[in-house]
Enzyme design. Structure first.
Site, PDB file in Angstrom:
ATOM      1  N   GLU A 270      74.561 -68.396 -45.728  1.00 45.98           N
ATOM      2  CA  GLU A 270      74.328 -67.276 -44.682  1.00 45.98           C
ATOM      3  C   GLU A 270      75.141 -67.623 -43.317  1.00 45.98           C
ATOM      4  O   GLU A 270      75.655 -66.745 -42.658  1.00 45.98           O
ATOM      5  CB  GLU A 270      72.730 -67.353 -44.162  1.00 45.98           C
ATOM      6  CG  GLU A 270      72.339 -66.279 -43.159  1.00 45.98           C
ATOM      7  CD  GLU A 270      71.111 -66.067 -43.240  1.00 45.98           C
ATOM      8  OE1 GLU A 270      70.163 -66.119 -44.178  1.00 45.98           O
ATOM      9  OE2 GLU A 270      70.412 -65.862 -41.816  1.00 45.98           O
TER      10      GLU A 270
ATOM     11  N   SER B 106      68.469 -70.560 -40.957  1.00 46.69           N
ATOM     12  CA  SER B 106      68.584 -70.717 -42.392  1.00 46.69           C
ATOM     13  C   SER B 106      69.935 -70.798 -42.559  1.00 46.69           C
ATOM     14  O   SER B 106      70.847 -69.766 -42.597  1.00 46.69           O
ATOM     15  CB  SER B 106      67.946 -69.439 -43.077  1.00 46.69           C
ATOM     16  OG  SER B 106      66.554 -69.518 -42.753  1.00 46.69           O
TER      17      SER B 106
ATOM     18  N   ARG C 143      71.783 -59.477 -44.933  1.00 41.91           N
ATOM     19  CA  ARG C 143      72.604 -60.173 -43.747  1.00 41.91           C
ATOM     20  C   ARG C 143      74.275 -59.914 -44.225  1.00 41.91           C
ATOM     21  O   ARG C 143      74.812 -60.637 -44.064  1.00 41.91           O
ATOM     22  CB  ARG C 143      72.313 -61.832 -44.326  1.00 41.91           C
ATOM     23  CG  ARG C 143      71.044 -62.339 -44.200  1.00 41.91           C
ATOM     24  CD  ARG C 143      70.476 -62.084 -42.847  1.00 41.91           C
ATOM     25  NE  ARG C 143      69.001 -62.552 -42.895  1.00 41.91           N
ATOM     26  CZ  ARG C 143      68.120 -61.387 -42.630  1.00 41.91           C
ATOM     27  NH1 ARG C 143      68.583 -60.309 -42.894  1.00 41.91           N
ATOM     28  NH2 ARG C 143      66.800 -61.739 -42.670  1.00 41.91           N
TER      29      ARG C 143
END
Ligand code: FAD
Length: 301
Positions: free
Chosen positions: A294, A224, A174
């Site tokens: 995230e 998420s 990520r």
């Protein structure tokens, strides 16, 4: 007339410049205060001129893709927010798929299927743009952008345009060099392989089924919220901390997937962020694990 607005209209034309635009209209959480200016250029030339104008005039500048990984605070965003949704072309040349920065990665995945090309099946349910997916090295179910990217064309904050090949992108879980340096992704070229359409379709159907059965897609969210901590799953830690269904205001830890915080009832960014903080503190106290975000928090309180 406001000088900045006038300049932006001169570059992009009136229909592509909005003033005091609520970001909740452009984020998948349906949360976020107003951006001073929201521009949607239609050509690379307009894009380059806006970058040049903001840089030369020292104006704050930010890129927004599909807003699927972004929480915009309630005070909104100062300066210029640029969105490339009108630069969304997709094409296939041989086994390469060429995607403009504002295209949806889901559409790229679908185009791969149409051309019997395998490699982008993992992305069939990721609600991001190509630019956002490159910045985040988006991935799902064992696949990630890193596996299939050949190179990207970017523009730096100073307006310089150049190519970066895969091993220059520093793609990791990520993250990538693109976000760290603030490079704008104009185009990405993916290397796919010839495959069997039936198998590609079956894989995509299977992943769609898994996503729809496990994720609270009926509510606005940013997916998420936390990265996977080494050795753990964020959702499991949150679930085992007894936090599902808890939250502040209209924001709530999903009862379907604990890694998601959903906007259940007109949540504000303040509700959402308080819920994030509550989750982080509780998981830290219960398991001693620090959850890293995230999602990207942007804008002013
Ligand atoms: P945004 O959220 O708009 O922006 C993210 C970052 O990218 C920001 O820093 C922004 O400035 C930057 N950016 C945007 N466009 C450009 C550009 N053209 N050039 C340079 N920088 C740019 N993610 C996964 O990885 N896997 C999943 O399975 C997944 N599932 C999700 C499910 C749901 C229901 C939701 C809501 C989100 C999910 N996400 C998932 C998160 C999200 O879709 C990805 O991170 C996606 O790649 C973000 O793309 P975006 O266009 O929405 O970017």
């Amino acid at each position: 007339m406001d000088q900045i607005y006038k300049q932006l209209v001169d570059i992009c034309t009136e229909k592509n410049v909005l003033k005091d635009e609520p970001m909740k209209n452009h984020t998948l959480t349906k949360i976020g205060g107003k951006a001073d200016y929201f521009v949607t250029p239609e050509t690379h030339e307009q894009t380059a001129k806006v970058v040049e104008y903001t840089y030369e005039n020292n104006l704050p500048f930010m890129l927004l893709g599909n807003g699927s990984n972004m929480i915009v605070r309630d005070g909104g965003i100062r300066g210029v927010v640029m969105n490339l949704k009108k630069l969304n072309g997709l094409e296939v040349r041989g086994t390469q798929l060429i995607a403009q920065g504002g295209a949806n990665i889901k559409d790229a995945s679908r185009l791969g299927l149409d051309h019997h090309l395998t490699g982008l099946e993992f992305a069939c349910g990721i609600p991001g743009s190509i630019g956002g997916a490159m910045v985040m090295n988006a991935g799902a179910y064992g696949g990630e952008v890193k596996d299939v990217i050949d190179h990207v064309t970017v523009v730096s904050k100073e307006g310089e345009r150049f190519k970066l090949v895969k091993n220059e992108l520093e793609l990791d879980y990520r993250t990538s060099i693109l976000g760290k340096k603030g490079y704008m992704v104009l185009e990405a070229v993916f290397n796919l392989e010839e495959g069997d359409r039936t198998i590609i379709k079956e894989t995509m159907d299977d992943l769609t089924y898994k996503r729809e059965s496990k994720q609270p897609l009926e509510y606005p969210s940013a997916g998420s919220v936390f990265k996977r901590p080494p050795g753990y799953f964020a959702g499991k830690l949150i679930q085992d901390s007894g936090l599902q269904g808890k939250g502040f205001g209209g924001a709530e830890v999903s009862t379907k997937h604990a890694g998601f915080i959903v906007n259940k009832n007109n949540a504000t960014a303040t509700d959402y962020i308080k819920t994030i903080n509550m989750v982080r503190e509780t998981v830290k106290d219960t398991f001693g694990v620090e959850l890293e975000l995230e999602v990207k928090l942007v804008g002013e309180d």
